[in-house]
Write a protein that holds these residues in place. Structure first.
Motif, PDB file in Angstrom:
ATOM      1  N   GLY A 173      -8.398  -1.303   3.287  1.00 60.03           N
ATOM      2  CA  GLY A 173      -7.160  -0.925   2.606  1.00 60.03           C
ATOM      3  C   GLY A 173      -6.730   0.436   3.125  1.00 60.03           C
ATOM      4  N   SER A 174      -5.438   0.745   2.990  1.00 60.58           N
ATOM      5  CA  SER A 174      -5.014   2.076   3.447  1.00 60.58           C
ATOM      6  C   SER A 174      -5.506   3.156   2.491  1.00 60.58           C
ATOM      7  CB  SER A 174      -3.504   2.139   3.657  1.00 60.58           C
ATOM      8  OG  SER A 174      -2.806   1.761   2.507  1.00 60.58           O
ATOM      9  N   ASP A 175      -5.843   2.782   1.259  1.00 56.60           N
ATOM     10  CA  ASP A 175      -6.449   3.748   0.327  1.00 56.60           C
ATOM     11  C   ASP A 175      -7.636   4.456   0.970  1.00 56.60           C
ATOM     12  OD1 ASP A 175      -4.759   2.984  -1.650  1.00 56.60           O
ATOM     13  OD2 ASP A 175      -6.244   1.908  -2.838  1.00 56.60           O
ATOM     14  N   LEU A 223      -6.344   7.048   3.434  1.00 57.59           N
ATOM     15  CA  LEU A 223      -5.735   8.193   2.739  1.00 57.59           C
ATOM     16  C   LEU A 223      -6.828   9.106   2.186  1.00 57.59           C
ATOM     17  CD1 LEU A 223      -2.999   6.127   0.849  1.00 57.59           C
ATOM     18  CD2 LEU A 223      -2.560   7.802   2.665  1.00 57.59           C
ATOM     19  N   PHE A 244       1.923   8.373  -5.547  1.00 54.58           N
ATOM     20  CA  PHE A 244       0.787   7.457  -5.637  1.00 54.58           C
ATOM     21  C   PHE A 244      -0.448   8.222  -6.141  1.00 54.58           C
ATOM     22  CE2 PHE A 244      -2.053   4.453  -2.989  1.00 54.58           C
ATOM     23  CZ  PHE A 244      -2.001   3.464  -3.959  1.00 54.58           C
ATOM     24  N   TYR A 297      -3.493  10.112  -4.092  1.00 59.24           N
ATOM     25  CA  TYR A 297      -3.423  11.439  -3.455  1.00 59.24           C
ATOM     26  C   TYR A 297      -4.137  12.487  -4.302  1.00 59.24           C
ATOM     27  CZ  TYR A 297       0.597   9.018  -1.362  1.00 59.24           C
ATOM     28  OH  TYR A 297       1.428   8.092  -0.776  1.00 59.24           O
ATOM     29  N   ALA A 350       4.691   9.479   0.542  1.00 63.73           N
ATOM     30  CA  ALA A 350       4.854   8.028   0.502  1.00 63.73           C
ATOM     31  C   ALA A 350       6.313   7.750   0.800  1.00 63.73           C
ATOM     32  CB  ALA A 350       4.483   7.472  -0.866  1.00 63.73           C
ATOM     33  N   ASN A 384       6.246   4.949  -4.136  1.00 61.76           N
ATOM     34  CA  ASN A 384       5.854   4.118  -5.271  1.00 61.76           C
ATOM     35  C   ASN A 384       5.434   5.099  -6.373  1.00 61.76           C
ATOM     36  OD1 ASN A 384       4.678   2.284  -7.032  1.00 61.76           O
ATOM     37  ND2 ASN A 384       2.813   2.052  -5.835  1.00 61.76           N
ATOM     38  N   ASP A 387       2.632   7.808   4.251  1.00 62.34           N
ATOM     39  CA  ASP A 387       2.097   6.564   3.710  1.00 62.34           C
ATOM     40  C   ASP A 387       3.257   5.564   3.657  1.00 62.34           C
ATOM     41  OD1 ASP A 387       1.325   4.491   2.044  1.00 62.34           O
ATOM     42  OD2 ASP A 387       0.594   5.777   0.425  1.00 62.34           O
ATOM     43  N   ALA A 444       3.387   2.252   3.153  1.00 62.32           N
ATOM     44  CA  ALA A 444       2.866   0.968   2.664  1.00 62.32           C
ATOM     45  C   ALA A 444       3.966  -0.094   2.511  1.00 62.32           C
ATOM     46  CB  ALA A 444       2.144   1.171   1.328  1.00 62.32           C
ATOM     47  N   PHE A 445       5.194   0.362   2.235  1.00 63.03           N
ATOM     48  CA  PHE A 445       6.283  -0.594   1.982  1.00 63.03           C
ATOM     49  C   PHE A 445       7.302  -0.639   3.121  1.00 63.03           C
ATOM     50  CE2 PHE A 445       4.574   0.870  -2.056  1.00 63.03           C
ATOM     51  CZ  PHE A 445       4.304  -0.325  -2.700  1.00 63.03           C
ATOM     52  N   THR A 500      -0.337  -0.904   5.522  1.00 63.98           N
ATOM     53  CA  THR A 500      -1.253  -1.778   4.787  1.00 63.98           C
ATOM     54  C   THR A 500      -0.929  -3.256   4.992  1.00 63.98           C
ATOM     55  OG1 THR A 500      -2.166  -2.274   2.603  1.00 63.98           O
ATOM     56  CG2 THR A 500       0.179  -1.727   2.674  1.00 63.98           C
ATOM     57  N   SER A 554      -1.681  -5.108   2.396  1.00 64.34           N
ATOM     58  CA  SER A 554      -1.693  -5.507   0.981  1.00 64.34           C
ATOM     59  C   SER A 554      -0.321  -5.892   0.457  1.00 64.34           C
ATOM     60  CB  SER A 554      -2.220  -4.363   0.112  1.00 64.34           C
ATOM     61  OG  SER A 554      -3.520  -4.002   0.485  1.00 64.34           O
ATOM     62  N   LYS A 555       0.744  -5.431   1.084  1.00 67.13           N
ATOM     63  CA  LYS A 555       2.057  -5.605   0.484  1.00 67.13           C
ATOM     64  C   LYS A 555       2.795  -6.765   1.155  1.00 67.13           C
ATOM     65  CE  LYS A 555       0.971  -2.544  -2.409  1.00 67.13           C
ATOM     66  NZ  LYS A 555       0.907  -1.103  -2.284  1.00 67.13           N
ATOM     67  N   ARG A 557      -8.337  -6.354   1.437  1.00 61.18           N
ATOM     68  CA  ARG A 557      -8.495  -4.938   1.742  1.00 61.18           C
ATOM     69  C   ARG A 557      -8.438  -4.664   3.249  1.00 61.18           C
ATOM     70  NH1 ARG A 557      -6.434  -3.311  -0.890  1.00 61.18           N
ATOM     71  NH2 ARG A 557      -7.249  -1.219  -1.028  1.00 61.18           N
ATOM     72  N   ALA A 558      -7.252  -4.475   3.753  1.00 60.23           N
ATOM     73  CA  ALA A 558      -7.087  -4.066   5.149  1.00 60.23           C
ATOM     74  C   ALA A 558      -5.861  -3.165   5.278  1.00 60.23           C
ATOM     75  CB  ALA A 558      -6.937  -5.278   6.069  1.00 60.23           C
TER      76      ALA A 558
HETATM   77  C1  LIG Z   1      -0.045  -0.300  -2.447  1.00 61.63           C
HETATM   78  C2  LIG Z   1       0.033   1.044  -1.853  1.00 61.63           C
HETATM   79  C3  LIG Z   1      -0.815   1.414  -0.824  1.00 61.63           C
HETATM   80  C4  LIG Z   1      -1.730   0.392  -0.207  1.00 61.63           C
HETATM   81  O1  LIG Z   1      -3.005   0.449  -0.649  1.00 61.63           O
HETATM   82  P1  LIG Z   1      -4.073  -0.493   0.047  1.00 61.63           P
HETATM   83  O2  LIG Z   1      -5.327   0.275  -0.147  1.00 61.63           O
HETATM   84  O3  LIG Z   1      -3.727  -0.625   1.484  1.00 61.63           O
HETATM   85  O4  LIG Z   1      -4.056  -1.781  -0.673  1.00 61.63           O
HETATM   86  C5  LIG Z   1      -0.719   2.669  -0.293  1.00 61.63           C
HETATM   87  N1  LIG Z   1       0.200   3.537  -0.745  1.00 61.63           N
HETATM   88  C6  LIG Z   1       1.051   3.217  -1.725  1.00 61.63           C
HETATM   89  C7  LIG Z   1       2.083   4.198  -2.143  1.00 61.63           C
HETATM   90  C8  LIG Z   1       0.982   1.963  -2.312  1.00 61.63           C
HETATM   91  O5  LIG Z   1       1.818   1.645  -3.298  1.00 61.63           O
END
Ligand SMILES: *Cc1c(COP(=O)(O)O)cnc(C)c1O
Length: 361
Positions: free
Chosen positions: A86-88, A91, A112, A115, A155, A159, A186, A188-189, A216, A218-219, A227-228
């Motif tokens: 995951g990108s988490d 980060l 987010f 952070y 971000a 988000n 970041d 992600a979107f 990510t 995930s989206k 988780r990638a």
């Molecule tokens: C969903 C999201 C992520 C992605 O998290 P993953 O660990 O890749 O699932 C990252 N940053 C923001 C702002 C998000 O909303």
């Protein structure tokens, strides 16, 4: 005497993910975590199933297949891509790699939650900068830069607000930072954004030694459960991440499914088109009910209620109807609920339930 964690760690509020149950509702509809309405590409699912036959083997540790698939898709140098659980994870690793106790980390007020966690875990100081109209305010960000600022999280899109910064503004933010301050974008979107003045950050990373972009699966790719994620980095930052990440941090099924997902561009386009259509319809329909809905470029919208109590009432009412939308208390937006764009059926149910809720009073 007993073991004591490092300073800062007990100041962390553990991250609470979007709920997945709604009181007694039998088959609740989860619209709480910005997951994909259409799910993953069938070819990603097939790759995942195939990987199930080889689970006794460790994954290839550098995520070679996935990094090369990303490099090919985006025209990047695979050596400067680092994949994460995951990108988490990325980060967080950036904070672990670059923050010393007392360093300051900048991000906007409604950012987010990861952070803040990553900052406090390193005994560094979170500096939460006020926004303008729930959008990152570059002047305010720059006004909060000090000699101690070591990392800036941005971000883009943001988000939970759904707002974004045009590329010129991101460049202006970067130009105001010291070369030894890391700017982490970041994105992600990113795939969801259809605006001419938006860029995810690839060019800034390519031309600067202090910018990282994270992405990510995930989206838009619908693989949140696997988780990638990935980061595109200056070579020296990639080197740091590769030294501190777990040796097998991305599972084999995740690597293979994510690489397959990237190649299914038709699926990505269908997801983006679905999102565009329904985000706009949801925004308009909910505004017609008299509720404030902010413009969003992501796969979610922020709905404002008259008060915290109203938002809680709406949350309870929606739950009774089997609809899960998260409250935004942890983000400092107690009057709001965030709605993920869902399937057509889910979206219609939400609008219907909100119409009933607003008509009740
Ligand atoms: C969903 C999201 C992520 C992605 O998290 P993953 O660990 O890749 O699932 C990252 N940053 C923001 C702002 C998000 O909303």
């Amino acid at each position: 005497m007993k073991p004591a964690p490092k300073p800062g760690i007990l100041d962390i509020q553990p991250y609470v993910g979007g709920r997945s149950h709604a009181g007694g509702a039998k088959a609740p509809i989860k619209l709480s975590s910005n997951e994909s309405a259409l799910g993953p590409s069938p070819s990603a699912i097939a790759a995942y199933r195939e990987a199930a036959g080889r689970l006794e083997f460790y994954p290839e540790g550098s995520a070679h297949i996935l990094r090369h698939a990303i490099a090919e898709t985006f025209g990047l140098d695979p050596a400067r891509i680092v994949c994460g659980n995951g990108s988490d994870e990325l980060l967080t690793l950036l904070a672990h790699g670059y923050l010393r106790p007392g360093d300051e980390v900048l991000y906007n007020r409604h950012a987010f939650l990861v952070y803040r966690i990553a900052t406090l875990a390193n005994n560094a100081v979170p500096v939460e900068v006020p926004e303008k109209n729930l959008t990152v305010d570059v002047d305010a960000m720059l006004a909060h830069v000090t000699a101690k600022t070591r990392l800036v999280y941005l971000a883009n899109p943001n988000n939970p607000t759904g707002s974004y910064l045009p590329h010129d503004e991101v460049r202006r933010l970067h130009a105001g930072l010291s070369p030894d301050t890391l700017l982490v974008i970041d994105a992600a979107f990113a795939e969801y954004v259809r605006r001419n003045d938006y860029e995810a950050g690839i060019e800034l990373v390519a031309n600067n030694a202090n910018v990282v972009m994270t992405r990510t699966f995930s989206k838009v790719h619908g693989l949140a459960g696997l988780r990638a994620g990935w980061a595109y980095c200056p070579a020296q930052v990639a080197d740091v991440l590769n030294r501190i990440r777990g040796p097998f941090n991305v599972s084999a099924p995740a690597q293979l499914a994510a690489a397959a997902a990237l190649k299914d561009t038709a699926h990505v386009e269908a997801c983006v088109a679905h999102n565009e259509t329904w985000r706009n319809r949801l925004t308009q329909s909910i505004r017609k009910l008299g509720l404030r809905v902010d413009d969003s470029v992501g796969n979610f919208v922020l709905i404002h209620f008259a008060s915290k109590a109203e938002a809680a009432g709406a949350d309870a009412f929606l739950c009774e109807h089997g609809l899960i939308l998260p409250g935004m208390l942890a983000y400092g937006l107690p009057d709001c609920l965030r709605l993920t764009v869902g399937t057509e059926t889910a979206n219609r149910k939400v609008v219907e339930a909100l119409a009933q809720f607003t008509a009740r009073k």
